[in-house]
Design a protein around this motif. Sequence first.
Motif, short mmCIF file in Angstrom:
data_model
loop_
_atom_site.label_atom_id
_atom_site.label_comp_id
_atom_site.label_asym_id
_atom_site.label_seq_id
_atom_site.Cartn_x
_atom_site.Cartn_y
_atom_site.Cartn_z
N THR A 362 -18.49 1.39 -7.91
CA THR A 362 -18.06 1.23 -6.51
C THR A 362 -16.81 0.37 -6.43
O THR A 362 -15.88 0.67 -5.68
CB THR A 362 -19.18 0.57 -5.68
OG1 THR A 362 -20.37 1.34 -5.80
CG2 THR A 362 -18.79 0.44 -4.21
N GLY A 363 -16.79 -0.70 -7.21
CA GLY A 363 -15.64 -1.61 -7.21
C GLY A 363 -14.35 -0.92 -7.62
O GLY A 363 -13.30 -1.14 -7.02
N PHE A 364 -14.43 -0.06 -8.63
CA PHE A 364 -13.23 0.67 -9.07
C PHE A 364 -12.68 1.53 -7.94
O PHE A 364 -11.47 1.55 -7.70
CB PHE A 364 -13.55 1.53 -10.29
CG PHE A 364 -12.41 2.42 -10.69
CD1 PHE A 364 -11.32 1.91 -11.37
CD2 PHE A 364 -12.42 3.77 -10.37
CE1 PHE A 364 -10.24 2.72 -11.72
CE2 PHE A 364 -11.36 4.60 -10.72
CZ PHE A 364 -10.27 4.06 -11.39
N VAL A 365 -13.56 2.22 -7.23
CA VAL A 365 -13.11 3.09 -6.13
C VAL A 365 -12.43 2.27 -5.03
O VAL A 365 -11.36 2.62 -4.54
CB VAL A 365 -14.30 3.90 -5.56
CG1 VAL A 365 -13.87 4.67 -4.31
CG2 VAL A 365 -14.84 4.86 -6.61
N VAL A 366 -13.06 1.14 -4.65
CA VAL A 366 -12.48 0.29 -3.60
C VAL A 366 -11.14 -0.29 -4.06
O VAL A 366 -10.19 -0.41 -3.27
CB VAL A 366 -13.45 -0.84 -3.21
CG1 VAL A 366 -12.81 -1.78 -2.18
CG2 VAL A 366 -14.76 -0.27 -2.66
N SER A 367 -11.04 -0.63 -5.35
CA SER A 367 -9.81 -1.22 -5.89
C SER A 367 -8.61 -0.28 -5.78
O SER A 367 -7.47 -0.75 -5.82
CB SER A 367 -10.01 -1.62 -7.36
OG SER A 367 -10.94 -2.65 -7.47
N LEU A 368 -8.87 1.00 -5.66
CA LEU A 368 -7.76 1.95 -5.53
C LEU A 368 -6.91 1.67 -4.30
O LEU A 368 -5.71 1.96 -4.28
CB LEU A 368 -8.30 3.39 -5.47
CG LEU A 368 -9.03 3.89 -6.72
CD1 LEU A 368 -9.59 5.30 -6.48
CD2 LEU A 368 -8.11 3.89 -7.93
#
Length: 491
Positions: A362-368
């Motif tokens: 989830t964090g990777f997606v939000v970091s985009l």
Amino acid sequence: MKREQWGSRTGFILAAVGSAVGLGNIWRFPYMAYENGGGAFFIPYLFAMLTAGIPFMILEFTLGQKYRSGAPGTLRRLNHRFEWLGWFQVMICAVIAFYYVVVIAWAISYTWFAVDQSWGDDSNAFFFGEFLGLGDNSPSSLGSIQTHLLLPLVLAWAASFIATYRGVQDGIEKINKVLMPLLFILVLVLIGRVASLPGALNGINWLLEPDFSKIWDLKVWSAAYGQIFFTLSVGFAIMLSYASFLPEKSDINNNAFMTVLMNCGFSMLAGIMVFGALGYMAHAQQKELTDVVSSGVGLAFVTLPTAINLLPAPGVTGPLFFLALVFAGISSHISIAQAVTTGLMDKTGWSRQKTAIIFCGTGFVVSLLFITQGGLLLLDLVDHYINNMALLGSCLLELFLVGWLCKLSDYQKRANELSEFSVGIWWQLCIKFVSIAMLIVILFNNIVGAFKENYGGYSNNEILFIGWGMIAVMLVVAIIINASNKQEVNA
């Protein structure tokens, strides 16, 4: 299910130091010292360390070790009405994890760029234009994703994922046992190289030369206490999480002293390294130091690349400097991710592996969002409100809860029983009065300043919906979780 434990005292201390030592030690502390009286700043800084940093660290180590739970569980045990504060702290960590990892990705990219100084002669134009693609953007108009940042972002998240997935002993402890010694060695090597260059000692003198007139300025004391709260990872779930994995007979006071002293010592080493480089840069360009000094992102990715261009053997010293940034960032990001996963594991009963996959994915997606053309601006706005409002407010509420609504002497007694040396009444006075008073002053000034003018010149809507709105949503979600837990208990 039996709770994990640290494999050794050294492993725990290095992990705690790794959490505290972050990018702020390198790019925030040196400029803050320079701006607030140079060598004289160390007086309020050391006073803040003794009256806020060490007492708060002892408190969180004691609470985490006693209740063996992350922030929500610990605060629920203190007072069931305050579990929401624990979830608020977990959400602070989650938001920081989403954007902090992007700065690590920048540092990973710049480690490669530094081999041949790919940023060219104009590091400012390269960073904001070619690298970030910043144009006519804003926090609410982000533009397209900068695809060249995807790989370093994946690498940065992968480091935290591996550490949290593998667990306390096999992941976090082992990684920090490598990263922390390497980080200190890198900084010492860089200091040794930079200090021998012409003008470097002038830069270091600028940093250390005391201006004692600043000692009487309340803003300088606020800055010192603010830096202590920012850098030590206290008051927002991290140290409670780490301490919850301590064995039952762990020394509390000694561990806290060592963690804080090593963090503050690293800050001073980083200041010498940075100002030595700036002094050489000013000498080489025949400028005053005041014309080249800066802080934050601009220092790391604009000013210091310019200084690296001027250094002898820049293809060696440049990568070493950015590698130090990467190591400092990763060690802190691992602790931030761990604080979130600990809270989720305690609440849901999920396995560590499942929790790590869900959070890091989830964090990777939000970091985009933060590697878009306007990602830097969104990062700047979110970071300002998280650090200057949410985090300080969280620290204040936790100290008030424990200091005034709980029996503080019980925790002092527990810490002393487990420790090689004891803390006296000064510890209670610092928790109940000194730290709370300084936090009220700092937070009040921050809030008043926020209403006087929009931070960074951002629009009213961006300030309202992204800045204050984010904090409001976090509070509402935390309170809903707290309320749902009460209903489950009543049922």
